[in-house]
Design an enzyme around this catalytic site. Structure first.
Site, short mmCIF file in Angstrom:
data_model
loop_
_atom_site.label_atom_id
_atom_site.label_comp_id
_atom_site.label_asym_id
_atom_site.label_seq_id
_atom_site.Cartn_x
_atom_site.Cartn_y
_atom_site.Cartn_z
N GLU A 106 -38.36 8.36 11.33
CA GLU A 106 -39.50 8.44 12.24
C GLU A 106 -40.34 9.65 11.82
O GLU A 106 -39.79 10.74 11.66
CB GLU A 106 -39.02 8.62 13.69
CG GLU A 106 -40.19 8.61 14.64
CD GLU A 106 -39.79 8.80 16.11
OE1 GLU A 106 -38.60 8.81 16.44
OE2 GLU A 106 -40.74 8.94 16.91
N ARG A 143 -22.72 10.23 11.72
CA ARG A 143 -23.76 11.07 11.18
C ARG A 143 -23.16 12.35 10.60
O ARG A 143 -22.03 12.72 10.90
CB ARG A 143 -24.85 11.38 12.21
CG ARG A 143 -24.41 12.01 13.51
CD ARG A 143 -25.64 12.43 14.34
NE ARG A 143 -26.61 11.38 14.56
CZ ARG A 143 -27.93 11.52 14.39
NH1 ARG A 143 -28.45 12.66 14.00
NH2 ARG A 143 -28.74 10.53 14.63
N LYS A 170 -33.63 17.08 15.08
CA LYS A 170 -35.02 17.48 14.87
C LYS A 170 -35.53 18.31 16.04
O LYS A 170 -36.30 19.24 15.85
CB LYS A 170 -35.89 16.24 14.69
CG LYS A 170 -35.87 15.72 13.26
CD LYS A 170 -36.83 14.56 13.09
CE LYS A 170 -36.09 13.26 13.20
NZ LYS A 170 -36.92 12.08 13.02
P1 ATP Z 1 -32.61 13.50 14.72
O1 ATP Z 1 -31.48 13.24 15.66
O2 ATP Z 1 -32.39 14.63 13.79
O3 ATP Z 1 -33.94 13.55 15.40
P2 ATP Z 1 -33.10 10.79 14.02
O4 ATP Z 1 -31.96 9.88 13.90
O5 ATP Z 1 -33.93 10.67 15.24
O6 ATP Z 1 -32.60 12.26 13.75
P3 ATP Z 1 -34.75 9.42 12.17
O7 ATP Z 1 -36.00 9.86 11.54
O8 ATP Z 1 -34.81 8.33 13.17
O9 ATP Z 1 -34.07 10.70 12.81
O10 ATP Z 1 -33.65 9.09 11.07
C1 ATP Z 1 -33.88 8.25 9.98
C2 ATP Z 1 -32.57 7.73 9.49
O11 ATP Z 1 -31.71 8.81 9.12
C3 ATP Z 1 -31.87 6.94 10.56
O12 ATP Z 1 -31.31 5.78 9.97
C4 ATP Z 1 -30.79 7.86 11.04
O13 ATP Z 1 -29.68 7.18 11.50
C5 ATP Z 1 -30.48 8.68 9.79
N1 ATP Z 1 -29.97 10.00 10.16
C6 ATP Z 1 -30.56 10.92 10.93
N2 ATP Z 1 -29.78 12.00 11.09
C7 ATP Z 1 -28.64 11.76 10.40
C8 ATP Z 1 -27.42 12.48 10.16
N3 ATP Z 1 -27.22 13.68 10.68
N4 ATP Z 1 -26.49 11.92 9.38
C9 ATP Z 1 -26.68 10.70 8.83
N5 ATP Z 1 -27.79 9.97 9.02
C10 ATP Z 1 -28.76 10.48 9.78
MG MG Z 2 -34.30 8.28 15.40
#
Ligand code: ATP
Ligand code: MG
Length: 564
Positions: A37, A263, A273
């Protein structure tokens, strides 16, 4: 079973995909996606996801898309889109011509919603957000049906069209799936599919005033792109039944298979984030690329290589259970990589003058130093040696503690690539009593490389020639937090665990003369000190180095005495 030691070819996701390919599911195709995102910068957790998605695609001769999951108009930005693309490329991944945006599917998603309404599977609800929450029930109590749940298909179609046309203010109505308010899975209790939001979107501008929820947009975006395996993190496991319901009821051509994995969490840092934004906006770090952050921009500025990050992700593997990976494992990966590729150099961080009494005043020798003992092809370089040198303050003790084999009165050490010197006197600051100059004699027979040079001493120390060395700024980094898991239980107060000593700026450093021309982005091993990266803040007058990592693992010590 621990994830450690699992080679990437044997994890449970690859096993499932292998079986799907063998069974001819999806016609044997493998097509994944990395779906960030654009509401922040990528961090090392995203690297794990990229290594998995792009890695699986490559191993199975498939494809991996880059898709911006941009359905939330209030937090997303083109700047993030650009930055994310830059980071994906930097890490070494290539999406080819498959760059997509969920916002490009807004019309298709709208049509899917209309289809659900026509089938009697979605309805416009006019309860307020608080009422909807109250009606949802809890883990132990079933939810309650909204009085609007029985609206006719015609009325729903009409209201939904007028929602799109902008006739209603924010919050007046939502579109909900009609599933089961008594489901034990709360995600299936008539989840919201669309909300009215009169805000402009960074790509679609004012074209829309209703936006799909993530739960509605995500599975359908996968399906629209023909994604076969939708790999996501564990928190979406409970959403899978909803995604399956949406894909079935929308009668899509490609019903992606979702597989969840744990994760990545790293010790002594935070990864979400939201928390990273707090650190940046609150001025606790110098920006998104602060070398203390686990962002890809931060790691890059710290001196991490994409190869080391990928090797780390490969080594930790993917597992089904959440865990915290030790920061030491990440550091191990960068040490292994830089040991092979970083040229060696000498730098003295906290200089102490060393004068060689029997060395001629006006003499300068060019000694030969090896650039990288791991790689003879990197050759040798000349380093100037003269009567007045700098050594590290730490390498001298007037009263040596037990097992201190470096320099002290009456003792000998070898100066790296030079001679054996013996300490004959020490000059101290009359006020503080601290040593300000060490007086030595040298043994001309002991020059490195000479046949007689083999006389053994217990320690070799690094040095620079005082007249030739150039000043530099060196930034040393400690852990950003003093607690291994600062965000434990979603600690709102995680900032109280910030390490006040996470950045130390050393302005006294003196470096080997040829490093005055070191280019931003280059990496060196400073002998005995660690690996260092030339920071973009460097100018023609002054080189700035970031310490990437110390030579040896310092974590074991920290774990034992957390207050140190
Ligand atoms: P955050 O919790 O840091 O805001 P998010 O999941 O909202 O992270 P996205 O931009 O939606 O962030 O993530 C893009 C991809 O990266 C998604 O498929 C998500 O599952 C994966 N991802 C995000 N954080 C992790 C992590 N710590 N370990 C593995 N994969 C991750
Ligand atoms: Mg997300």
């Amino acid at each position: 079973m621990s994830a450690e030691g699992l080679s990437s070819s044997s994890d449970f996701i690859r096993a499932i995909i292998t079986e799907d390919v063998r069974a001819g599911k999806f016609g044997g195709r493998v097509h994944t996606r990395f779906p960030p995102e654009p509401n922040g910068h990528l961090h090392i957790g995203h690297a794990k996801s990229m290594c998995l998605n792009f890695g699986v695609a490559e191993e199975f001769h498939g494809l991996c898309n880059l898709r911006f999951d941009d359905t939330n108009p209030t937090t997303e930005h083109m700047d993030y889109v650009r930055s994310i693309q830059e980071d994906v490329r930097w890490l070494g991944f290539d999406w080819g011509d498959r760059l997509f945006y969920a916002s490009d599917y807004f019309e298709q998603l709208y049509q899917y919603a209309v289809k659900l309404i026509r089938k009697g599977k979605a309805y416009v609800d006019s309860l307020s957000a608080e009422e909807i929450r109250a009606f949802r029930g809890t883990l132990t109590e079933p939810g309650k049906e909204s009085p609007y749940r029985t609206r006719s298909i015609e009325e729903n179609l009409d209201l939904f069209a007028r929602m799109r046309a902008g006739e209603f203010p924010d919050g007046a109505h939502v579109l909900r799936a009609k599933i089961d308010m008594a489901s034990p899975n709360i995600n299936l209790r008539d989840p919201t599919l669309y909300r009215i939001r009169h805000v402009s979107h960074y790509r679609t501008g004012a074209a829309w005033c209703i936006y799909p929820t993530y739960d509605f947009a995500h599975p359908l975006s996968d399906s629209i792109e023909g994604i076969t395996h939708s790999l996501c993190t564990l928190e979406f496991e409970d959403h899978r039944p909803l995604y399956d319901w949406i894909l079935d009821e929308c009668e899509v051509a490609c019903h992606s298979r979702q597989i969840e994995f744990a994760r990545l969490n790293l010790s002594y840092t935070v990864m979400s984030k939201r928390k990273l934004i707090q650190l940046v906006d609150g001025g606790y770090v110098r920006g998104w690329d602060d070398p203390r952050l686990p962002t890809l921009k931060g790691l890059r500025r710290r001196g991490y290589t994409p190869e080391a990050i990928r090797a780390f992700c490969d080594r930790i593997g993917v597992a089904k259970r959440d865990s915290i990976i030790e920061m030491a494992q990440l550091e191990h990966a960068i040490r292994e990589d830089l040991n092979q590729r970083a040229p060696r150099a000498m730098a003295v961080l906290r200089p102490l003058r060393l004068v060689i009494e029997n060395y001629p005043e006006d003499r300068v020798e060019e000694l030969e130093a090896v650039n990288n003992p791991e790689d003879p092809k990197m050759g040798v370089r000349p380093i100037p040696f003269s009567r007045v040198l700098y050594i590290e303050q730490d390498d001298f003790r007037e009263v040596p503690p037990p097992k201190f084999f470096r320099l002290s009165p009456g003792k000998e050490v070898r100066l790296r690539y030079a001679y054996i010197v013996k300490c004959v006197d020490v000059i101290k600051d009359p006020h503080t009593g601290n040593p300000v100059e060490v007086r030595c004699t040298y043994d001309p027979e002991t020059r490195s490389g000479l046949p007689q040079a083999n006389r053994k001493v217990k320690a070799t120390i690094h040095w620079v020639s005082a007249a030739h060395a150039v000043p530099a700024e060196i930034r040393l980094y400690g852990p950003l937090f003093t607690k291994a898991n600062p965000a434990e239980d979603d600690d709102k107060d995680f900032l109280k665990w910030l390490n006040p000593r996470s950045l130390e700026i050393v302005n006294s450093a003196r470096i080997e003369p040829r490093l005055a021309q070191a280019q931003p982005g280059s990496r060196y091993q400073f002998e005995r000190l660690g690996y260092f990266f030339v920071d973009p803040d460097s100018t023609d007058e002054r080189v700035v180095f970031n310490q990437t990592v110390a030579l040896r693992d310092a974590w074991a010590k920290i774990e034992k005495s957390p207050n140190k």
